[in-house]
Design an enzyme around this catalytic site. Structure first.
Site, short mmCIF file in Angstrom:
data_model
loop_
_atom_site.label_atom_id
_atom_site.label_comp_id
_atom_site.label_asym_id
_atom_site.label_seq_id
_atom_site.Cartn_x
_atom_site.Cartn_y
_atom_site.Cartn_z
N GLU A 85 -9.76 39.12 -24.26
CA GLU A 85 -10.47 39.00 -25.54
C GLU A 85 -11.28 37.72 -25.55
OE1 GLU A 85 -9.20 39.45 -30.23
OE2 GLU A 85 -7.85 38.39 -28.88
N CYS A 119 -9.81 39.14 -34.90
CA CYS A 119 -8.90 39.87 -34.01
C CYS A 119 -9.30 41.32 -33.84
CB CYS A 119 -7.47 39.76 -34.53
SG CYS A 119 -7.28 40.28 -36.24
N GLU A 154 0.99 40.04 -35.85
CA GLU A 154 -0.36 40.60 -35.77
C GLU A 154 -1.08 39.77 -34.72
OE1 GLU A 154 -4.07 40.72 -35.80
OE2 GLU A 154 -4.00 39.86 -37.81
N LYS A 211 2.92 27.66 -42.82
CA LYS A 211 2.37 26.71 -41.86
C LYS A 211 0.95 27.18 -41.50
CE LYS A 211 1.75 23.79 -38.45
NZ LYS A 211 0.34 24.22 -38.19
#
Length: 514
Positions: free
Chosen positions: A416, A318, A284, A206
Site C-alpha cells: 500500500e 485506508c 481496522e 490515544k
C-alpha cells in the site's frame, strides 16, 4: 476570507515560544485549540511537564504543543475510566441518558464545525473542503450512535422445556482503549468513541502524535456536553512513548476492549499484546485495494471514481485505490482521460481556496512514496505523469503520479503506497483481473466498474474484500459496516454492527417456573 484569516493566525506560531503557541490563538476561530490532555474531567499535563510540538505539514510551522505523556499518565487515565465505569452514575446509566449526552456532543460539534475543520487542516495538511467533509462524516457517527444507544436489544429465546425461560441481554464490556490514526483525526475518534459510549463503556483515547489537536478539540466539546468525570479521557504522546502506552492499554486488566485503526504491522503487534488477557479487540488495518475497470464500463464514471478514490487526502486513506487494473479494450482511452484529470489537480496549502492536493503528513511518508516510485522506475515502470517531489510548495509535497507497466516484483504492486500515486496494470480477462486483485493478504476495500449485470454479480461475489464499490469510488457511510477481511482487520465499525465490539451477551436461564 474569515477562514483564511483564522488559519493565518494558526500559522504565525512558527516564531513564538512553546508557552505562547496556544495562548496567543484565543481568537474566535480557534477557541477549541487545547494544550493539555484530559483525564478524569480535568485538563492536565504530563507528570514530567514534557510537551511536544505539533506542526503544519504544509509549511512546517508549529501549530501548538501538547503533553508528552508516559505510561504513568496513561495509568491515571485508565484508573479514571475504570472507576467511572463502575460508578453508579455511568454503569447504571440508561440508554436514554447516554443518547442525550451524545446528541448534545453532536450539536456542539455541528455548531463548531468551521473551527474544528480549521484545526484539522492546520495539523494534517488536508484541504479545507476535505476537513469540512470529514467533520460532517465524523459528526454523523455521533448522531447515529446516539440513536443506536436506545436500540441495543436483547432476545427472548423459546426454551427446550416448558418450565424454563431463556433471555439474552447485552451489556457494556467496560473500559475501551481507542488508538486512532492521523489521516482522519476526527472521524476515527467519533466512529469508535460514540459506539463505545452508546454501549455504556468509558473510553481512553490515544490520538496519533501528528494530529492530536483535532482530538483535543472534540474532547473540549465532550466536556461541554456534560459527560461525567472519567467517562471520556484522552492522553497525548510523542512517537517515542506511543508504543509503551499502546502496550499498557492492551495488557492492563482494567481495559476490557481495544479498538485500533492503523497499519497491519502495528495491528498484529497489538493483537499479540491483547492475547494474554483474551481481550476484546477491533482492528481496522491497511489495505491494497484493487480498482478494476472492465471493457463494458462507463469510462467517464470510472475516471471520476478513480479520482475520488485515489486523491482524497492526498491518497492517504485506508480504502484508497492502490492497484488500477484496466482491461485491454479500454486501457488507452481510460489512461488518456485520467491523465487529463490528474494534470488539472490544484496543489498547495490546504487552507487556500480551490486546493485539491495538500502535502503528505510527514517526512517518513514522503520518503516512502518516493521510494515506491523509484523502485518501479528501476524495474521497468513507466512514469506518464509526475514522479517528483514538489519542493516549490514545501518539503512534504509529492506530485500526483501515474505509473504504468507494473510488474509483480514492484513495491507498488505488492504494498500500500498511501500517497498520490496511481499504479496501472493492464489485463485481458476477468479471471486474470480477479487473480491479481485477490493475490494479496489484504482485503479491506475493492472497486470495479462494469455495465454487464452478470459480471457485476460474479465479480461482487468473487472479489475478496470486506467492502466493495460497484461503479462507485466513494463508499464510506455511517450506515454501512466498515471493515475488512484477511490481514485488513477484525470487526466492523459504523452501522448497527459498530456496537458489537463494546458489548457482550449474557445468557439468563430461568428454571423451574410454575
Amino acid at each position: 476570507m474569515y477562514l483564511i484569516m483564522s488559519l493565518n493566525l494558526l500559522q504565525r506560531t512558527l516564531y513564538v515560544t512553546r508557552s505562547k503557541s496556544i495562548s496567543n490563538l484565543s481568537c474566535r476561530g480557534v477557541h477549541l485549540l487545547q494544550n493539555k490532555a484530559f483525564i478524569n474531567g480535568k485538563w492536565v499535563g504530563a507528570h514530567t511537564g514534557e510537551t511536544f510540538d505539533v506542526t503544519n505539514p504544509a509549511n512546517e510551522a508549529v501549530v501548538g504543543n501538547v503533553p508528552d505523556m508516559y505510561v504513568k499518565d496513561a495509568c491515571k487515565a485508565i484508573d479514571a475510566a475504570h472507576s467511572a465505569f463502575y460508578n453508579e452514575r455511568w454503569h447504571n446509566s440508561t440508554a436514554k441518558e447516554r443518547s442525550a449526552l451524545l446528541k448534545k456532543w453532536f450539536q456542539l460539534m455541528e455548531t463548531n464545525r468551521q473551527e474544528i475543520a480549521q484545526i484539522m487542516t492546520a495539523e494534517s495538511g488536508k484541504p479545507m473542503v476535505e476537513s469540512l467533509g470529514e467533520v460532517t462524516y465524523g459528526n454523523s457517527f455521533v448522531e447515529w450512535f446516539a440513536e443506536e444507544a436506545r436500540r441495543i436489544y436483547g432476545e427472548i429465546v423459546p426454551p427446550p422445556q416448558a418450565n424454563r425461560q431463556i433471555m439474552l441481554t447485552r451489556h457494556p464490556v467496560g473500559v475501551a482503549g481507542l488508538i486512532t490514526p492521523w489521516n482522519f483525526p476526527h472521524a476515527m475518534i467519533t466512529r469508535k468513541a460514540a459506539a463505545a459510549i452508546a454501549a455504556g463503556c468509558t473510553v481512553v483515547i490515544k490520538p496519533a502524535e501528528d494530529t492530536p489537536l483535532t482530538a483535543l478539540a472534540l474532547t473540549k466539546l465532550a466536556e461541554d456536553a456534560g459527560f461525567p468525570e472519567g467517562v471520556f479521557n484522552i492522553i497525548t504522546s510523542s512517537r517515542k512513548n506511543a508504543a509503551t502506552i499502546g502496550e499498557l492499554l492492551c495488557k492492563s486488566e482494567k481495559v476490557a476492549a481495544i479498538s485500533f485503526t492503523g497499519s497491519t504491522e502495528v495491528g498484529k503487534l497489538l493483537y499479540q499484546q491483547c492475547a494474554g488477557g483474551i481481550k476484546r479487540i477491533g482492528l481496522e488495518l491497511g489495505g491494497n485495494a484493487p480498482f478494476i475497470v472492465f471493457n463494458s464500463a462507463d469510462i467517464d464514471k470510472a475516471v471520476t471514481g478513480a479520482m475520488n478514490s485515489k486523491f482524497r487526502n492526498c491518497g492517504q486513506t485506508c480504502v484508497s485505490a492502490n492497484r488500477f487494473l484496466i482491461q485491454d479494450g479500454i486501457h488507452d482511452e481510460f489512461i488518456a482521460k485520467l491523465l487529463e484529470k490528474v494534470k488539472a489537480l490544484k496543489i498547495g496549502d490546504g487552507s487556500r481556496d480551490g486546493v485539491q492536493i495538500g502535502p503528505l503528513i510527514n517526512q517518513a511518508q514522503i520518503k516512502k512514496v518516493s521510494q515506491f516510485v523509484d523502485d518501479a522506475i528501476e524495474k521497468g515502470g513507466k512514469i506518464i505523469h509526475g514522479g517528483q517531489r514538489l519542493s516549490k510548495h514545501g518539503q512534504l509535497y509529492y506530485e500526483p503520479t501515474i505509473v504504468t507497466c507494473l510488474r509483480d516484483d514492484m513495491r507498488l504492486y505488492n504494498e500500500e503506497v498511501f500517497g498520490p500515486v496511481i499504479s496501472v496494470i493492464r489485463f485481458k480477462t476477468e479471471e486474470e483481473a480477479l487473480m491479481i486483485a485477490n493475490g494479496t493478504q489484504r482485503g479491506l476495500a475493492g472497486y470495479f466498474y462494469s455495465n454487464d449485470l452478470n459480471q457485476v454479480f460474479r465479480v461482487s461475489k468473487l472479489l475478496e474484500a470486506g467492502m466493495i464499490g460497484v461503479n462507485e469510488g466513494l463508499i464510506s457511510a455511517t450506515e454501512a459496516a466498515f471493515g475488512g477481511i484477511k490481514e485488513s482487520g477484525i470487526g466492523r465499525e459504523g452501522s448497527k454492527h459498530g456496537i458489537d465490539d463494546y458489548v457482550y451477551i449474557k445468557y439468563l436461564c430461568y428454571g423451574n417456573l410454575q
